[in-house]
Design a protein around this motif. Structure first.
Motif, PDB file in Angstrom:
ATOM      1  N   PRO A 292       0.827  -1.214   0.000  1.00  0.00           N
ATOM      2  CA  PRO A 292       0.000   0.000   0.000  1.00  0.00           C
ATOM      3  C   PRO A 292       0.859   1.261   0.000  1.00  0.00           C
ATOM      4  N   MET A 293       0.533   2.196  -0.869  1.00  0.00           N
ATOM      5  CA  MET A 293       1.251   3.452  -0.952  1.00  0.00           C
ATOM      6  C   MET A 293       0.354   4.521  -1.551  1.00  0.00           C
ATOM      7  N   VAL A 294       0.859   5.743  -1.516  1.00  0.00           N
ATOM      8  CA  VAL A 294       0.150   6.879  -2.105  1.00  0.00           C
ATOM      9  C   VAL A 294       1.049   7.486  -3.167  1.00  0.00           C
ATOM     10  N   VAL A 295       0.479   7.798  -4.339  1.00  0.00           N
ATOM     11  CA  VAL A 295       1.234   8.461  -5.397  1.00  0.00           C
ATOM     12  C   VAL A 295       0.629   9.847  -5.626  1.00  0.00           C
ATOM     13  N   TYR A 296       1.499  10.793  -5.945  1.00  0.00           N
ATOM     14  CA  TYR A 296       1.041  12.162  -6.211  1.00  0.00           C
ATOM     15  C   TYR A 296       1.783  12.691  -7.422  1.00  0.00           C
ATOM     16  N   GLY A 297       1.048  13.214  -8.397  1.00  0.00           N
ATOM     17  CA  GLY A 297       1.681  13.748  -9.592  1.00  0.00           C
ATOM     18  C   GLY A 297       0.658  14.345 -10.537  1.00  0.00           C
ATOM     19  N   LYS A 298       1.162  14.837 -11.667  1.00  0.00           N
ATOM     20  CA  LYS A 298       0.305  15.464 -12.677  1.00  0.00           C
ATOM     21  C   LYS A 298      -0.033  14.463 -13.777  1.00  0.00           C
ATOM     22  N   VAL A 299      -1.319  14.363 -14.075  1.00  0.00           N
ATOM     23  CA  VAL A 299      -1.787  13.391 -15.071  1.00  0.00           C
ATOM     24  C   VAL A 299      -1.336  13.803 -16.464  1.00  0.00           C
ATOM     25  N   ASN A 300      -0.748  12.834 -17.178  1.00  0.00           N
ATOM     26  CA  ASN A 300      -0.360  13.034 -18.574  1.00  0.00           C
ATOM     27  C   ASN A 300      -1.198  12.088 -19.442  1.00  0.00           C
ATOM     28  N   ASP A 301      -1.770  12.631 -20.502  1.00  0.00           N
ATOM     29  CA  ASP A 301      -2.600  11.820 -21.401  1.00  0.00           C
ATOM     30  C   ASP A 301      -1.971  11.829 -22.786  1.00  0.00           C
ATOM     31  N   PHE A 302      -1.417  10.655 -23.201  1.00  0.00           N
ATOM     32  CA  PHE A 302      -0.767  10.553 -24.509  1.00  0.00           C
ATOM     33  C   PHE A 302      -1.474   9.466 -25.314  1.00  0.00           C
ATOM     34  N   ASN A 303      -2.127   9.892 -26.405  1.00  0.00           N
ATOM     35  CA  ASN A 303      -2.879   8.979 -27.265  1.00  0.00           C
ATOM     36  C   ASN A 303      -3.931   8.188 -26.472  1.00  0.00           C
ATOM     37  N   GLY A 304      -4.569   8.885 -25.530  1.00  0.00           N
ATOM     38  CA  GLY A 304      -5.629   8.250 -24.763  1.00  0.00           C
ATOM     39  C   GLY A 304      -5.151   7.385 -23.620  1.00  0.00           C
TER      40      GLY A 304
END
Length: 329
Positions: A151-163
Motif C-alpha cells: 500500500p502506498m500513495v502516489v502524487y503527480g500530474k496526469v499526462n494523457d498521450f494517445n488516450g
C-alpha cells in the motif's frame, strides 16, 4: 486587525508581557511606566547548528536569503501550499485532472525502450483501474525504492498521450505520511540551494527538525488575556501551523497571528517615534506672536479664513509655543 488592539491608550502592563533582554528590542513610555517589547522573541542560535545544515549550506542560506540564525530560518515561510487532503480514483482521471493523489499499490515493474531511451514503468492500481507511473531519469535508483503489492500513495500530474494516462515522475509515500501532511508547504529556494539538497522538500525536512529543537526557546510577547481578547493563537502554534498546517483552518489562524504581530509592533514603533518627537526632540520656542504676523493677519489678509483654517492656525500657534516637532503639509 481591530483598531483597539493597536491603540496606544489600550496598552498596559497586564495586557502585554514585559521582557528584559532580547535583540532587537525597544521601549515605549506610557504615563510613568516603561513597557519593553520584542520584535523577535526567539532563539538567536546560528543556523549552522541546525540538523542537516552544516557550514556549506549555512553559507549558502546567508548568501541567498540572508538567513543566519534559527529564528530567521523559522521565519522563512512557505509561499504557497499543496492540498493533499483529497484522494482521486483512477477511473475518474482525464487529461485535465492536473495534480492528483491516489491510494493503491504497484503490481508490475519493467524497463522499456531502446538502451539510450530507457524508461522505468510501474503499473499502479487503486482497485478500480490502472495507470502507469513513468520515470525517464534515475531509473536505477528509483527501482530500488519500489515495492510490489505494498500500500502506498502516489502524487503527480496526469499526462494523457494517445488516450493512455500516466503519471511522470510521481511522488511516492506511505499512507501514514499522507495523513500527516494533508497541506504541504512549498518554500522559495534557488538554483544554488537546490544543488546542495535544499529544494522545497529539503527545506521542509530541515524545518521540521528546527521546529522540534527550537520551539521551546520561542518567547510569547502577548499575555494569554491579550490573545484571548484578540482571538489569537500562541506564537508556538502560529510557527508550527504556518509551516505544517493540519488543515486550512489552522493555516488561517497562523496567518492571522503572524500578520497581527507584525502590524502590532510596526504601529507600536510608530507610537514610540511619535512620543520621542514630542518628549526628546525640542525645537525653538516662540513665546509670543510677532507684530509682523499680527499686522498681516489683521490688516492685510485679502480674504476671510474659514473656521477650519482658523482652528489650524490656532493649533500651529500652540505647537510653536511648546518647541515640539510638527508634521503638517
Amino acid at each position: 486587525m481591530a483598531a483597539n488592539s493597536t491603540n496606544n491608550k489600550a496598552l498596559s502592563a497586564s495586557t502585554v508581557t514585559s521582557r528584559k533582554i532580547f535583540v532587537p528590542w525597544f521601549c515605549i513610555f506610557v504615563g510613568q511606566k516603561i513597557l519593553t517589547f520584542t520584535t523577535m522573541s526567539t532563539t538567536q542560535s546560528p543556523i549552522v547548528y541546525a540538523p542537516g545544515i552544516g557550514p556549506d549550506r549555512a553559507a549558502l542560506l546567508a548568501e541567498e536569503f540572508g538567513i543566519r540564525t534559527m529564528a530567521q530560518f523559522m521565519e522563512h515561510y512557505p509561499f504557497r501550499y499543496v492540498d493533499k487532503s483529497q484522494f482521486h480514483t483512477i477511473r475518474t482521471l482525464n487529461a485535465h485532472s492536473g495534480d492528483v493523489q491516489i491510494k493503491g499499490q504497484i503490481t508490475k515493474i519493467e524497463e522499456l525502450g531502446a538502451p539510450r531511451q530507457r524508461r522505468l514503468v510501474a503499473t499502479f492500481t487503486d482497485g478500480e483501474g490502472f495507470i502507469e507511473l513513468v520515470w525517464f531519469k534515475g531509473a536505477k535508483w528509483v527501482r530500488k525504492s519500489l515495492k510490489l503489492n505494498t500500500p502506498m500513495v502516489v502524487y503527480g500530474k496526469v499526462n494523457d498521450f494517445n488516450g493512455k494516462k500516466s503519471l511522470p515522475h510521481p511522488e511516492l509515500y506511505a499512507p501514514t505520511d499522507a495523513e500527516e501532511s494533508a497541506v504541504e508547504p512549498v518554500y522559495s529556494t534557488t538554483e544554488k540551494l537546490t544543488k546542495r539538497g535544499l529544494n522545497s522538500k529539503g527545506i521542509a525536512k530541515v524545518m521540521k527538525a528546527v521546529l522540534k529543537a527550537e520551539l521551546a526557546q520561542v518567547e510569547e510577547p502577548f499575555s494569554e488575556a491579550f490573545r484571548t481578547k484578540n482571538q489569537l493563537v500562541s506564537k508556538v502554534q502560529a510557527l508550527t501551523w504556518i509551516h505544517f498546517p493540519p488543515s486550512a483552518k489552522h493555516l488561517e489562524a497562523a496567518k492571522n497571528r503572524i500578520k497581527f504581530e507584525e502590524f502590532f509592533f510596526l504601529q507600536l514603533t510608530q507610537q514610540r517615534n511619535k512620543l520621542r518627537q514630542k518628549t526628546a526632540i525640542k525645537g525653538y520656542t516662540f513665546e509670543e506672536v510677532g507684530a509682523v504676523f499680527l499686522s498681516f493677519y489683521n490688516h492685510h489678509l485679502p480674504f476671510e479664513l474659514t473656521n477650519a483654517q482658523k482652528r489650524v492656525v490656532k493649533e500651529i500657534r500652540g505647537d510653536v509655543r511648546t518647541g515640539a516637532q510638527m508634521n503638517r503639509l
